[in-house]
Design a protein around this motif. Sequence first.
Motif, mmCIF file in Angstrom:
data_model
loop_
_atom_site.group_PDB
_atom_site.id
_atom_site.type_symbol
_atom_site.label_atom_id
_atom_site.label_comp_id
_atom_site.label_asym_id
_atom_site.label_seq_id
_atom_site.Cartn_x
_atom_site.Cartn_y
_atom_site.Cartn_z
ATOM 1 N N GLU A 272 0.814 -1.190 0.000
ATOM 2 C CA GLU A 272 0.000 0.000 0.000
ATOM 3 C C GLU A 272 0.855 1.250 0.000
ATOM 4 N N LYS B 152 4.391 -2.781 -11.113
ATOM 5 C CA LYS B 152 3.339 -3.791 -11.140
ATOM 6 C C LYS B 152 3.590 -4.870 -10.086
ATOM 7 N N SER C 279 5.190 -4.461 -7.417
ATOM 8 C CA SER C 279 5.021 -3.810 -6.118
ATOM 9 C C SER C 279 3.551 -3.586 -5.770
ATOM 10 N N GLN C 280 2.680 -3.794 -6.748
ATOM 11 C CA GLN C 280 1.237 -3.603 -6.574
ATOM 12 C C GLN C 280 0.890 -2.165 -6.199
ATOM 13 N N LEU D 138 1.083 -9.678 -15.627
ATOM 14 C CA LEU D 138 1.420 -8.267 -15.458
ATOM 15 C C LEU D 138 0.952 -7.371 -16.598
#
Length: 328
Positions: free
Chosen positions: A2, A36, A38-39, A240
């Motif tokens: 986050e 990507k 790492s979200q 991805l």
Amino acid sequence: MEAANDSIKNTLVVRKPCFGLPTACSQCLSAYIYLKLSQLPFHLHFHLNYPDSDQIPYFEAGDSVVYNNEKEGIIECLKKDERVGDLDLDAGISSLPEWIPTKVMLTTWLADALEYELWVGCDGSSAYNIYYSDLPWPIGKVLFWKKYHWVKQKHAITKNNVEVKEEEIYERANSAYDALSTLLGDANYLLGSRPSSLDAIFLAHALVVLQALPETSTLHIKFSEHANLVRYVQQHKTELIEAGAFPSNDTPFHAGASSSASKGSKSKSKPKGEKTKEESKEEKTYRKRAKYFVVAQVVAVVLFVSIMSGYGSGDVEVDDADADYGYD
């Protein structure tokens, strides 16, 4: 992971999409894949001008921006930037004994091989499409020619040693593929059970090799001989890129980076300043910058040709006869 502040607008600025990839510039693509993995939610913008700028890719978070030409590169800067949250995928992995040799192979042997294949080894059409196809033809042609000779000089390639140098480059790349294939085995990531920046770098390299280079290219052939590497790339490509198709860009021009900007910036991030101009003023600025860009590049071309016309006494020879660019 986050972000530290969900209200911050994160934007990655890269070179244009092509060859079925969100961007076919390997440095831009590695930054895209890293984010990507790492979200981290982010917007994707495409920079169509200044193809020779070493600031691209760059990442904007709120009122700050991190450029690729900063001391450690964009990925290392992102790992340390607290404003975008915990993006250090390498924590607990970079201490492994395989880390350093793997990173060296990726950033030297494979990076050099892809650079050589794009600009010298193949017909040049892939590199031209990635970097210069949006520019006026004469400017794109000369900038390609300039980069072509720069790559040859970097690797000390002359018409007398080109075969030896080429063999060395491809042998190192093949050795790297063999080592990475052994390291990967049947796993989903290069090191450990989770992704790292090494996966982002290698996936970017592999996707450019498999999708941007012709199937007859040496790197494409050598990479395709390793079934587990191909499986690894196809799996992550689906996760991805294909699963969440890269967004269309509604702001194709992004004027934050300039090829005349200073290199090796010492600060990790730079303020962008407030965005207070109205859309009409932005459009006027765009047109002015576009005109300036064309004029500046024409001047640069004239100066470059004048300098190169007197070139010949250096240590490295350049031979235009073998520069078959492969495009009209």
